[in-house]
Design an enzyme around this catalytic site. Structure first.
Site, PDB file in Angstrom:
ATOM      1  N   CYS A 172      51.154-133.433  33.248  1.00  0.00           N
ATOM      2  CA  CYS A 172      51.166-133.108  34.675  1.00  0.00           C
ATOM      3  C   CYS A 172      50.694-131.672  34.902  1.00  0.00           C
ATOM      4  O   CYS A 172      49.863-131.416  35.770  1.00  0.00           O
ATOM      5  CB  CYS A 172      52.565-133.307  35.241  1.00  0.00           C
ATOM      6  SG  CYS A 172      52.671-132.967  37.004  1.00  0.00           S
TER       7      CYS A 172
ATOM      8  N   HIS B  85      52.585-139.679  38.720  1.00  0.00           N
ATOM      9  CA  HIS B  85      53.261-138.798  37.784  1.00  0.00           C
ATOM     10  C   HIS B  85      52.974-139.257  36.362  1.00  0.00           C
ATOM     11  O   HIS B  85      52.888-140.449  36.093  1.00  0.00           O
ATOM     12  CB  HIS B  85      54.776-138.808  38.035  1.00  0.00           C
ATOM     13  CG  HIS B  85      55.132-138.232  39.372  1.00  0.00           C
ATOM     14  ND1 HIS B  85      55.189-136.883  39.604  1.00  0.00           N
ATOM     15  CD2 HIS B  85      55.429-138.827  40.552  1.00  0.00           C
ATOM     16  CE1 HIS B  85      55.520-136.669  40.862  1.00  0.00           C
ATOM     17  NE2 HIS B  85      55.659-137.838  41.467  1.00  0.00           N
TER      18      HIS B  85
END
Length: 114
Positions: free
Chosen positions: A34, A22
């Site tokens: 992201c 992430h």
């Protein structure tokens, strides 16, 4: 941090890629790093399928893991098109990495496949 690994054959062609982790750039749903990585990688897979008819082998989960591997047998002229699309993905990912180094890292590895 997002880890993107691009696996190349001995001759330098892209054989597969894996993306995991992430970015932690912003809160879930607001994370542009992201979102950018997801759009570029999934867009490349979709482009390969839509423009060449090749269906890559995909493995993914809800935790941000994505692996894409090309099938073994691809005609040479189609293979060149697939490579161009995947190299375009790499360029886009590198552009994201240049601007957000603390949130994405790209690694290149050679495979023994040809």
């Amino acid at each position: 941090m997002i880890d993107a690994v691009i696996y190349r054959t001995k001759s330098g062609a892209i054989h597969s890629f894996a993306i995991s982790g992430h970015a932690f750039f912003a809160e879930r749903g607001q994370d542009i790093v992201c979102a950018g990585v997801s759009a570029v990688s999934v867009g490349a897979i979709n482009a390969v399928h839509a423009l060449t008819g090749i269906t890559p082998i995909i493995d993914h989960d809800e935790d941000g893991f994505l692996r894409c591997t090309l099938p073994e047998e691809i005609q040479e002229s189609t293979y060149e098109k697939v490579q161009l699309l995947l190299e375009g993905m790499v360029v886009s990912l590198q552009t994201i990495e240049e601007n957000y180094r603390e949130h994405i890292k790209i690694t290149f590895k050679k495979q023994e496949v040809e």
